[in-house]
Design a protein around this motif. Sequence first.
Motif, PDB file in Angstrom:
ATOM      1  N   THR A  60      79.867  33.892   3.446  1.00  0.00           N
ATOM      2  CA  THR A  60      79.425  35.092   4.144  1.00  0.00           C
ATOM      3  C   THR A  60      78.430  35.826   3.259  1.00  0.00           C
ATOM      4  O   THR A  60      78.648  35.962   2.060  1.00  0.00           O
ATOM      5  CB  THR A  60      80.608  36.036   4.459  1.00  0.00           C
ATOM      6  N   VAL A  61      77.341  36.268   3.846  1.00  0.00           N
ATOM      7  CA  VAL A  61      76.350  37.038   3.107  1.00  0.00           C
ATOM      8  C   VAL A  61      76.150  38.380   3.786  1.00  0.00           C
ATOM      9  O   VAL A  61      76.254  38.499   5.003  1.00  0.00           O
ATOM     10  CB  VAL A  61      74.996  36.305   2.991  1.00  0.00           C
ATOM     11  N   ARG A  62      75.880  39.392   2.981  1.00  0.00           N
ATOM     12  CA  ARG A  62      75.492  40.687   3.523  1.00  0.00           C
ATOM     13  C   ARG A  62      74.079  40.970   3.043  1.00  0.00           C
ATOM     14  O   ARG A  62      73.833  41.180   1.858  1.00  0.00           O
ATOM     15  CB  ARG A  62      76.447  41.795   3.058  1.00  0.00           C
ATOM     16  N   LEU A 111      72.373  28.700  11.351  1.00  0.00           N
ATOM     17  CA  LEU A 111      73.014  29.454  10.278  1.00  0.00           C
ATOM     18  C   LEU A 111      74.262  28.733   9.776  1.00  0.00           C
ATOM     19  O   LEU A 111      75.180  28.463  10.538  1.00  0.00           O
ATOM     20  CB  LEU A 111      73.390  30.856  10.763  1.00  0.00           C
ATOM     21  N   SER A 112      74.301  28.455   8.480  1.00  0.00           N
ATOM     22  CA  SER A 112      75.453  27.787   7.869  1.00  0.00           C
ATOM     23  C   SER A 112      76.434  28.769   7.253  1.00  0.00           C
ATOM     24  O   SER A 112      77.453  28.358   6.712  1.00  0.00           O
ATOM     25  CB  SER A 112      74.985  26.805   6.784  1.00  0.00           C
ATOM     26  N   THR A 113      76.109  30.051   7.285  1.00  0.00           N
ATOM     27  CA  THR A 113      76.996  31.078   6.764  1.00  0.00           C
ATOM     28  C   THR A 113      77.160  32.179   7.801  1.00  0.00           C
ATOM     29  O   THR A 113      76.358  32.305   8.723  1.00  0.00           O
ATOM     30  CB  THR A 113      76.437  31.728   5.483  1.00  0.00           C
ATOM     31  N   ARG A 114      78.222  32.965   7.646  1.00  0.00           N
ATOM     32  CA  ARG A 114      78.322  34.198   8.409  1.00  0.00           C
ATOM     33  C   ARG A 114      77.340  35.210   7.810  1.00  0.00           C
ATOM     34  O   ARG A 114      77.061  35.175   6.617  1.00  0.00           O
ATOM     35  CB  ARG A 114      79.744  34.748   8.359  1.00  0.00           C
ATOM     36  N   VAL A 115      76.847  36.105   8.642  1.00  0.00           N
ATOM     37  CA  VAL A 115      75.846  37.069   8.189  1.00  0.00           C
ATOM     38  C   VAL A 115      76.243  38.471   8.620  1.00  0.00           C
ATOM     39  O   VAL A 115      76.569  38.702   9.784  1.00  0.00           O
ATOM     40  CB  VAL A 115      74.454  36.738   8.778  1.00  0.00           C
ATOM     41  N   ARG A 116      76.247  39.381   7.666  1.00  0.00           N
ATOM     42  CA  ARG A 116      76.356  40.803   7.971  1.00  0.00           C
ATOM     43  C   ARG A 116      75.014  41.437   7.611  1.00  0.00           C
ATOM     44  O   ARG A 116      74.587  41.351   6.470  1.00  0.00           O
ATOM     45  CB  ARG A 116      77.487  41.462   7.176  1.00  0.00           C
ATOM     46  N   ALA A 117      74.366  42.044   8.570  1.00  0.00           N
ATOM     47  CA  ALA A 117      73.035  42.608   8.338  1.00  0.00           C
ATOM     48  C   ALA A 117      73.102  44.115   8.248  1.00  0.00           C
ATOM     49  O   ALA A 117      73.707  44.765   9.093  1.00  0.00           O
ATOM     50  CB  ALA A 117      72.093  42.194   9.464  1.00  0.00           C
ATOM     51  N   LEU A 118      72.513  44.674   7.208  1.00  0.00           N
ATOM     52  CA  LEU A 118      72.347  46.106   7.090  1.00  0.00           C
ATOM     53  C   LEU A 118      70.917  46.431   7.462  1.00  0.00           C
ATOM     54  O   LEU A 118      69.981  45.995   6.786  1.00  0.00           O
ATOM     55  CB  LEU A 118      72.647  46.586   5.660  1.00  0.00           C
ATOM     56  N   ILE A 119      70.755  47.131   8.581  1.00  0.00           N
ATOM     57  CA  ILE A 119      69.424  47.420   9.082  1.00  0.00           C
ATOM     58  C   ILE A 119      68.797  48.506   8.209  1.00  0.00           C
ATOM     59  O   ILE A 119      69.340  49.588   8.053  1.00  0.00           O
ATOM     60  CB  ILE A 119      69.472  47.863  10.554  1.00  0.00           C
ATOM     61  N   SER A 120      67.653  48.209   7.655  1.00  0.00           N
ATOM     62  CA  SER A 120      67.031  49.093   6.687  1.00  0.00           C
ATOM     63  C   SER A 120      66.361  50.278   7.366  1.00  0.00           C
ATOM     64  O   SER A 120      65.661  50.120   8.365  1.00  0.00           O
ATOM     65  CB  SER A 120      65.991  48.319   5.868  1.00  0.00           C
TER      66      SER A 120
END
Length: 377
Positions: free
Chosen positions: A226-228, A249-258
């Motif tokens: 998992t990546v943030r 996508l090979s990982t889970r993704v948490r996105a922080l919208i800039s």
Amino acid sequence: MTDHGADLLIRAAAVHTLVPGQAPQQALAVRGDRIAALPPDPNGLDHVVSSRTAVHDLPGATVLPTFDDTHTHLIFAALGAHDVPVHQARTIPEFLDLIRQRARTTPEGEWIRTTTNWQELNLAERRMPTAAELDQATDRHPVLVKRGGHNDVVNTYALRLAGITEDTPVPPGGVIGRDADGRLDGRLIDNALGLVEHLVPAPDRTRRIDGLRLATSQYAATGIGTVRDCAVTPEDYAVLLAAREAGALSTRVRALISALGLTGAAQVEDLPVRMPPAIPPSARSSTSSASCATPEPSPAVRSPTQTRRVAPQRHRRRHEAGLTHMATWACPVPAEEGSGRPRGGPGASSAPAMCPGSSPPSPRRASGSAASWNGTG
């Protein structure tokens, strides 16, 4: 699960679940993208083995859950996935030779970019290359050497395209580098980056999705599941959604919208309006069953000229993304004074771990992969 068997079976010395109070198990069965069973007996899952089951007998191995990298820059890693892999170099001549090799296969006049996940202290010379040295690699292409998110080095061709001369005014919060004799050395820092970078063509959607495929596979190969990503624009977010739909996508993704560059609460609150529509539930895979987390909004938006406190908002879900375990929200990122850019640099937060179905990377590959950005920003 006995009706269909398992796709993967691992027998190991220890399978750590991190469940409080649970002793290490000794076998693990996977069906699809889910762990289906974990017995304490290494032979406790023999009954799920079928002709299509991949079996790994690893009596000396330890299996761990994947790591969660809580501050990284997947978008940047993906953008650099097709670029010259200068992170592999250990000397400046090696660095230049990698650029020279790319120049041989690149039409004259087209941009050559490098990966960003390198650090000059890993080079024997312990410094960045200069414009004059980049000219030795090619004087027929504009070259952009990025190191992290705050430093560029370009060759003379690129300086000429950008119209940068010794008389060019230095942008506030930026640096146009010069050597000991006062001549341009190709170095650009912070707010000076845009003098050149606005000339570099943006990759198309297909290439960006393929970059995400390559970068997330490298994260996964080092044991990161998992990546943030801490600096995702609404446009980047749309690419992430498209990559998820494409199965890239090979990982889970948490996105922080800039919210970098925004100067008031109203602009931050307007961010969800600019977000692309969510993937409908019917289009989501089983891996996206977790709901989006909704943290408190960040308390401040800072520009070089203004610091404003954003009034606390009640908890609410801003956007149901459909990305695996993806939480999105307006994320004001405090900037370094005068820089206009996020504080700090990206870097993977965990050591490589064994991943079922893939071999652990060598230390050099791990330190040089898109997943391990070891620059200081």
